[in-house]
Design a protein around this motif. Sequence first.
Motif: not given
Ligand code: TYD
Length: 451
Positions: A95, A98-100, A264-265, A267
């Motif tokens: 969370g 990383k994926s973002t 941010k919203e 990314g």
């Molecule tokens: P994510 O990239 O899914 O985490 P991981 O891959 O490391 O597990 O990010 C998840 C968090 O990021 C989630 O709580 C929501 C937040 N987020 C934002 O605030 N803004 C965004 O544009 C995105 C895509 C995620």
Amino acid sequence: MAKNKTIHVCQACGYQTGKWLGRCPACGEWNTLVEEIIKPDKSGIGLSVSIVPQLLSDISSASQKRISTQIGEFDRVLGGGIVPGSLTLVGGDPGIGKSTLLLQASGSIASHHGPLLYVSGEESSTQIKLRASRLRLSADNLYVVNENSLEVIKQHISSLKPKTLVIDSIQTTYTQQLGSVPGSIAQVRQVTAELMQLSKTNTISTFIIGHVTKEGAIAGPRTMEHLVDTVLYLEGERYHSYRILRAAKNRFGPTSEIGVFEMKEAGLEEITNPSELFLSQRSSGISGSVVLASVEGTRPILVELQALVSYSTGGIPRRNATGIDINRLLLLMAVIENRLGVHIQDQEIYVNVAGGLRIYEPAADLGILLALISGFRRKPINPDLVVMGEVGLGGEIRGATQIEARIKEASQLGFSQCMIPQCNLDKLSLKLKLDIIGVKSAAEAIDAALG
Ligand code: TYD
Ligand code: MG
């Protein structure tokens, strides 16, 4: 697919057995047996050498031109962009983003450098699409697939021939050659090793996402770290919006650089001037607060350090450090007690670096020491002062590196005073409209800052 023959090998002593055991019968260690594929014995085959050693001067370095992610902070941490065919592990808490980060980078890498395959074992293609729209990504050359099997991923790679590959995440990807469950040490090691080979032989730059477990290890006791070229960690406090990308290992660059982002919203957004961000919520006139200049890689960053010192009401006084090494705090407390004769050992002490940054360089010592004294005396330090310097066990102030860069950063952010080690001041040839105080000892520093 027919399973390869596998064997369980003790990671501590090398003992081999056909079936899994909780405890190694040879060395007595617990949980050390890991499943491995039995490699065909090649000892009888005559070695046919197809690759001969080359003269170093004959090897072309043209293919080593780095690829930009188009995200400045990401490139910086990688050491100036992606080295083609390299394998990078991006670790961090679930969370954290990383994926973002990787999806954002994927969008720009794909549109500038050709096909990119984003394999997610965690989200469906529709979910990735939703996220990509939120991030307003360009979709040129960006292919996504929801897949867990390494064998199927390999087929996608051979038909799509991507230049870049993202695996999200190592914990959900498995090879059918092993009977172990996805995410187990055996799977993580085998999948990483195969991806490494794949990326080297086909020059595919590969990113693997790995979730860090509670113990701070990536997918089984850091088994992947030595396999890959680069290890990056995305860090940050869950309830803060700042994210810091840090290199823990880099075969192609320094490990000291950090990248700073804000979630941010839409990314992760780059923060090109982190000092401004870390100082943005500072309020002046509070005791125990000091601004120090730290250097992360090649970049100076100003941060606010806060210390709360209060009389202990009994029992062993608590010490708590967030963002600095607790041992450094204990050492500086001993210096204060022994060299300055200030009795603080019976106080409860809490130290915090505002904004969630972690500072481990010794030049932060002087800031910590002044924050402690200021907190103890309940007397605020001049809010226009920036401090830097290492404190020795004798209470002497030792020189810091890159002193000019630190002072320049302070000047750019409008600070009017810098406290630096005297030995640095003696060699300084900087012409800035800034009041510089050189100090030789902790006692001198306290006199100058707190009177
Ligand atoms: P994510 O990239 O899914 O985490 P991981 O891959 O490391 O597990 O990010 C998840 C968090 O990021 C989630 O709580 C929501 C937040 N987020 C934002 O605030 N803004 C965004 O544009 C995105 C895509 C995620
Ligand atoms: Mg994720």
